[in-house]
Design an enzyme around this catalytic site. Structure first.
Site, PDB file in Angstrom:
ATOM      1  N   HIS A 187      -8.846   8.419  -3.557  1.00 47.47           N
ATOM      2  CA  HIS A 187      -9.687   9.458  -2.936  1.00 47.47           C
ATOM      3  C   HIS A 187     -10.262   9.022  -1.585  1.00 47.47           C
ATOM      4  O   HIS A 187     -10.797   9.842  -0.853  1.00 47.47           O
ATOM      5  CB  HIS A 187     -10.795   9.911  -3.896  1.00 47.47           C
ATOM      6  N   PHE A 246      -2.825  -3.320   0.549  1.00 48.39           N
ATOM      7  CA  PHE A 246      -1.985  -2.436  -0.272  1.00 48.39           C
ATOM      8  C   PHE A 246      -1.200  -1.416   0.540  1.00 48.39           C
ATOM      9  O   PHE A 246      -0.353  -0.710   0.015  1.00 48.39           O
ATOM     10  CB  PHE A 246      -2.756  -1.768  -1.403  1.00 48.39           C
TER      11      PHE A 246
END
Length: 341
Positions: A251, A233
């Site tokens: 996160h 990604f």
């Protein structure tokens, strides 16, 4: 006047003692966490099951010294982890029940995960703070995700721990948000597909794609209810869908890395696509005690961070995205619904 001063001194002393005890309890928290880990490692909760067992029975089952084991169990029971009975005997309670390996809400894998590799990393928290470099990397001389890639058994424990940890998050997310509005959902960085599998089970008319790294994608069973697509990604998200999910992904990364992930999602989204970000949103002051602990954990392990709403919106703005709505689940997680500008 003398009585007033004496009373003031007594009250000041009591307040000082309260603060002292508060700090001492915090210091002792590490010992309690280690005791909980040892109990999980020895599988005490599984040995007890639904019975009451004496410390000698438990010591035989765990090949432990009975008096040393008793002192461990006495500490845990005094903190409502296990229940102590007469004649040095113990049973499970609602808390210790969660340490059973196969329980529906088991935290056994998390206890082991936090108590082993993660625990070792905390010894390097000071240089982590001084240098701004993850304590895990300072401990193992490599980033955490490369470590898991090179150590499959540790990666397996990590995935098992994350599955246990996110079970309640998955259930509360499905209870909070209506996914029936979509036809196809792409779970970006969705691990081994636990969330996507639960989603498609509840919404059988949906189609789903799991987008993961090649080393994760190749381990997926051919009999899953979703398609598996491999890639990175940070390079692109080559999945064209009307809904994208980033659950506990951002996160793990710093702002520049999170921005790259979001921009790649934006590039794949069409005008009506929605991006659902399932994360903790930090609140001011003492409203995010556990989340602030998780934030420090992210700093120590991955170099990532938990974020406030303002920090999320700043990332969205730089990614040509806009926040449309926030859904608060029953857990500490929120669902941030985002669309293209």
């Amino acid at each position: 006047m003398k009585r007033f001063i004496a009373l003031l001194l007594i009250l000041t002393s009591l307040h000082s003692n309260e603060n002292r005890q508060k700090l001492l309890n915090i210091f002792a928290g590490e010992w309690l966490a280690r005791a909980s880990y040892v109990a999980a490692k020895l599988e005490i909760a599984d040995h007890l099951g639904s019975e009451i067992k004496t410390i000698h029975e438990l010591s035989d089952l765990t090949s432990s010294d009975p008096q040393s084991l008793y002192r461990l169990m006495r500490l845990l029971a005094s903190h409502d982890i296990f229940t102590e009975h007469p004649k040095q005997s113990f049973s499970n309670n609602a808390t210790s029940h969660l340490l059973q390996k196969e329980g529906p809400d088991s935290l056994h894998a998390i206890a082991l995960f936090y108590g082993e590799d993660m625990h070792d990393s905390w010894d390097n928290l000071l240089p982590c703070i001084e240098q701004g470099k993850p304590a895990f990397e300072l401990t193992f001389n490599k980033p955490v995700f490369r470590y898991f890639k090179e150590n499959p058994k540790r990666a397996q424990l990590f995935q098992k721990a994350m599955k246990s940890k996110t079970k309640s998050v998955i259930n509360s997310t499905l209870a909070t948000y209506d996914f029936n509005q979509f036809e196809h959902i792409c779970d970006v960085g969705g691990g081994y597909g636990h969330f996507l599998n639960a989603l498609l089970t509840q919404y059988p008319s949906l189609r789903g794609t799991l987008f993961e790294l090649p080393e994760v994608a190749k381990t997926m069973s051919k009999h899953t209810p979703f398609q598996t697509l491999s890639g990175d990604f940070f390079q692109s998200v080559p999945c064209h869908s009307d809904a994208y999910i980033l659950k506990s992904v951002l996160h793990d990364w710093n702002d520049d890395q999170a921005l790259q992930i979001l921009r790649n999602c934006t590039a794949s989204m069409h005008e009506k696509s929605k991006l659902l970000i399932i994360e903790v949103v930090l609140l001011p002051g003492d409203q995010s005690k556990y989340a602030n602990c998780m934030d420090l954990l992210m700093l120590a392990v991955t170099g990532g961070k938990e974020r406030s709403l303002m920090e999320f919106e700043r990332l969205f703005d730089q990614s040509d995205l806009k926040l449309t709505k926030i859904y608060q689940t029953e857990t500490e997680f929120s669902i941030l619904e985002v669309v293209k500008k």
